[in-house]
Design an enzyme around this catalytic site. Structure first.
Site, PDB file in Angstrom:
ATOM      1  N   VAL A 100       0.860  -1.173   0.000  1.00  0.00           N
ATOM      2  CA  VAL A 100       0.000   0.000   0.000  1.00  0.00           C
ATOM      3  C   VAL A 100       0.902   1.229   0.000  1.00  0.00           C
ATOM      4  O   VAL A 100       1.918   1.261   0.706  1.00  0.00           O
ATOM      5  CB  VAL A 100      -0.928   0.028   1.232  1.00  0.00           C
ATOM      6  CG1 VAL A 100      -1.780   1.293   1.236  1.00  0.00           C
ATOM      7  CG2 VAL A 100      -1.811  -1.212   1.280  1.00  0.00           C
ATOM      8  N   CYS A 101       0.531   2.225  -0.802  1.00  0.00           N
ATOM      9  CA  CYS A 101       1.234   3.500  -0.808  1.00  0.00           C
ATOM     10  C   CYS A 101       2.725   3.290  -1.118  1.00  0.00           C
ATOM     11  O   CYS A 101       3.073   2.528  -2.017  1.00  0.00           O
ATOM     12  CB  CYS A 101       1.001   4.195   0.537  1.00  0.00           C
ATOM     13  SG  CYS A 101       1.375   5.957   0.582  1.00  0.00           S
ATOM     14  N   THR A 102       3.603   3.928  -0.352  1.00  0.00           N
ATOM     15  CA  THR A 102       5.039   3.826  -0.622  1.00  0.00           C
ATOM     16  C   THR A 102       5.644   2.500  -0.184  1.00  0.00           C
ATOM     17  O   THR A 102       6.848   2.294  -0.354  1.00  0.00           O
ATOM     18  CB  THR A 102       5.787   4.986   0.047  1.00  0.00           C
ATOM     19  OG1 THR A 102       5.421   5.064   1.429  1.00  0.00           O
ATOM     20  CG2 THR A 102       5.459   6.311  -0.642  1.00  0.00           C
TER      21      THR A 102
END
Length: 228
Positions: A100-102
């Protein structure tokens, strides 16, 4: 046997990257969800929330799903060989490798994004090709057994997409309804494509120091992977 799902927990994690998908996947039938870190000492999220690991790298079972969330702490993780080795080991056995995300940058530093379609938080999207990934500006991107979610709140979309894969659309829809996940934000500013230009400029300004640091770390990670 229960489906084994593991979230990497680490200092300065973005708590919603973790807790949004956690709520979705922990609501599925016959699952066991683990919060995995080097030890069992509680860690502090990037917004100050205390989170306690439930198992360690050493004691973690073989995972069916491994998920790496993002957050301010991903930079150190990208150069932490103990963490990268754990991710590689679990990814080699897992049914699904996810982020998720970075968190996708950490997967990239582990060498798991080469030639793969992937996404990340919009502010760091341009770092993906350095790690060998094919960047896609979608909230959820699948490439084989690799699922990556975009920035922060996209983690819920990611988890529902994965839930459909794990248990079928009916159960995934039931979980969505139980969580009353029907986003209707008061502003259309959740993407740089729709937010007012002044808001985008301010967001980029605030992200600039982190982007500079992560660019340097990403370049070093790529060099270790012989991508540079």
């Amino acid at each position: 046997m229960a489906l084994q799902i593991g979230f990497l927990l680490f200092p300065q994690v973005q708590q919603l990257d973790l807790t949004g998908p956690y709520d979705v996947l922990a609501s599925l039938p016959d699952v066991q969800v683990h919060l995995v870190w080097k030890d069992l000492v509680p860690v502090t999220s990037s917004t100050g929330l205390q989170l306690k690991p439930t198992t360690t790298f050493e004691d973690c079972p073989v995972l069916d799903v491994i998920c790496v969330p993002g957050g301010a702490g991903v930079g150190p993780l990208m150069e932490d060989e103990q963490t990268l080795d754990f991710i590689r080991s679990q990814a080699a056995q897992a049914r699904y490798v996810t982020s998720v995300c970075t968190g996708s940058l950490v997967l990239g530093a582990a060498g798991l994004l080469q030639g793969k379609r992937a996404t990340t938080h919009w502010a760091y999207h341009d770092l993906l090709p350095t790690l060998g990934a094919i960047p896609v500006k979608d909230r959820v991107v699948r490439d084989g057994n690799l699922f990556t979610g975009g920035g922060i709140t996209a983690g819920i979309d990611f988890a529902l997409t994965l839930a459909q894969e794990l248990v079928g659309v009916d159960t995934a829809q039931l979980v969505q309804l139980q969580l009353e996940y029907a986003p209707a934000p008061p502003f259309d500013s959740g993407s740089p494509d729709t937010a007012p230009s002044a808001v985008v400029d301010e967001a980029r300004k605030r992200a600039a120091p982190s982007l500079k640091l992560r660019t340097e770390i990403t370049e070093r990670a790529a060099a270790k992977l012989n991508l540079r």
